[in-house]
Write an enzyme that holds these catalytic residues in place. Structure first.
Site, PDB file in Angstrom:
ATOM      1  N   GLU A 141       0.819  -1.215   0.000  1.00  0.00           N
ATOM      2  CA  GLU A 141       0.000   0.000   0.000  1.00  0.00           C
ATOM      3  C   GLU A 141       0.851   1.263   0.000  1.00  0.00           C
ATOM      4  O   GLU A 141       0.546   2.232  -0.704  1.00  0.00           O
ATOM      5  CB  GLU A 141      -0.957  -0.002   1.200  1.00  0.00           C
ATOM      6  N   HIS A 175      -9.494  -5.776  10.529  1.00  0.00           N
ATOM      7  CA  HIS A 175     -10.197  -5.482   9.284  1.00  0.00           C
ATOM      8  C   HIS A 175     -11.537  -4.791   9.544  1.00  0.00           C
ATOM      9  O   HIS A 175     -12.346  -4.683   8.629  1.00  0.00           O
ATOM     10  CB  HIS A 175     -10.466  -6.770   8.494  1.00  0.00           C
TER      11      HIS A 175
END
Length: 347
Positions: free
Chosen positions: A78, A147
């Protein structure tokens, strides 16, 4: 000339205006498709956006249509691909950077904030960064603490970022288009549990140039007794709570914030001055959340004098989101939590 009863005319107009329904996923996909076709500087990059057609199928069909130079599969890094996207935006391109989940955006937060958000200010207005960071936000189902959290308050606190949180398909379509066309970095926080939900879309929203302005909330339901304020999936909780309150003769006004930064303070103030009571709903943690910001805004304005009861906030429990289904549900705001808060405020 044939005359129709007013009720029939209203029904016909409504049927014409909302002739189409589509899922949030399809609304995003269509909007991306149209923006890619409109401007060759627009491109999409992220993990599995191409050959796999997106982890949540938002980019379905785009690789075949626009090719690998504009729909770019990236390695699992990322920080790396967000940095590449920021650099391309500073160089005149218009990247749409997808995070498989915004939880993974923590790996890229330096690029998002120190490179993208602060560039315009630090360059004295010389460096524009037209980039969109988008992907699923908030708690899903059974995916564990790492998450499952809402990053609305995180990004909404950063000068230089615009932060959007769509609820329905029309929101998603108009917001992603506005974000792509903007000259500055925009964060679009979608909700994983809403991707497959279908909503009516007006004829106006199907126009290729349909955009939703930044900082403009929407009154999803009008009422006079209490104001319920939510964003993203929180709007769904507010609407369901409003239905239950209506069965008891209580008219709740529901505000869909849509934009977290800038925040539509005027719509909030106007509604509270009408109803004199307010409950905020979001899926972020209770400390320093969007509801807290709304409370502060009301306290600092003359709207405070119109309150007949303290504002209540409904949010997640102050714990990392549990993996266990039962504990996970207990940690997340539910319709009954909104209903209970509303009744306390009304009492």
């Amino acid at each position: 000339m044939r005359r129709f009863a007013p009720s029939l005319l209203v029904a016909a107009a409504a049927a014409t205006r909302f002739a189409t329904t589509m899922t949030v996923r399809d609304a995003l996909n269509l909007a991306l498709d149209e923006e890619l076709a409109r401007d060759e500087k627009v491109f999409v990059l992220g993990e599995e956006v191409g050959q796999y057609q997106g982890a949540y199928k938002v980019t379905k069909g785009l690789l075949d249509k626009y090719g690998k130079d504009r729909i770019i599969d990236t390695p699992i890094t990322e920080h790396g691909f967000a940095g590449m996207a920021v650099g391309s935006a500073l160089g005149g391109m218009r990247p749409v950077c997808e995070f498989m989940t915004f939880n993974f955006a923590l790996q890229a937060i330096d690029q998002m904030i120190n490179s993208a958000a602060k560039g315009l200010y630090m360059s004295g207005g010389q460096m524009r960064c037209p980039i969109v960071f988008r992907g699923p936000n908030g708690a899903s189902a059974g995916v564990g603490a790492q998450h499952s959290q809402c990053f609305g308050p995180w990004f909404a606190s950063v000068p230089g970022l615009k932060v959007l949180a769509p609820y329905n398909s029309e929101d998603a379509r108009g917001m992603i288009k506005a974000a792509i066309r903007d000259e500055n970095p925009v964060v679009v926080l979608e909700h994983e549990l809403l991707y497959g939900e279908s909503f009516p879309v007006s004829d106006a929203a199907l126009d290729k140039d349909f955009v939703i302005p930044f900082g403009k909330a929407k009154i999803e339901r009008e009422g006079k007794d209490i104001t319920l304020i939510g964003f993203s999936r929180g709007v769904e909780l507010c609407l369901k709570a409003a239905d239950k309150l209506a069965a008891e003769g209580i008219q709740a006004e529901v505000i869909n914030l849509r934009s977290l930064r800038p925040l539509d303070r005027e719509s909030i103030f106007k509604s509270i001055k009408k109803t004199h009571r307010c409950v905020t709903v979001d899926e972020s943690f209770p400390i320093c959340n969007i509801g807290a910001e709304i409370c502060a805004c009301v306290m600092e304005s003359d709207t405070f004098d119109f309150l007949d009861a303290p504002i209540e906030r409904v949010s997640c429990a102050d714990v990392p989101t549990p993996y266990s289904k039962e504990l996970e549900l207990a940690s997340q705001p539910q319709v009954n939590d909104v209903l209970a808060a509303a009744k306390r405020v009304l009492s």
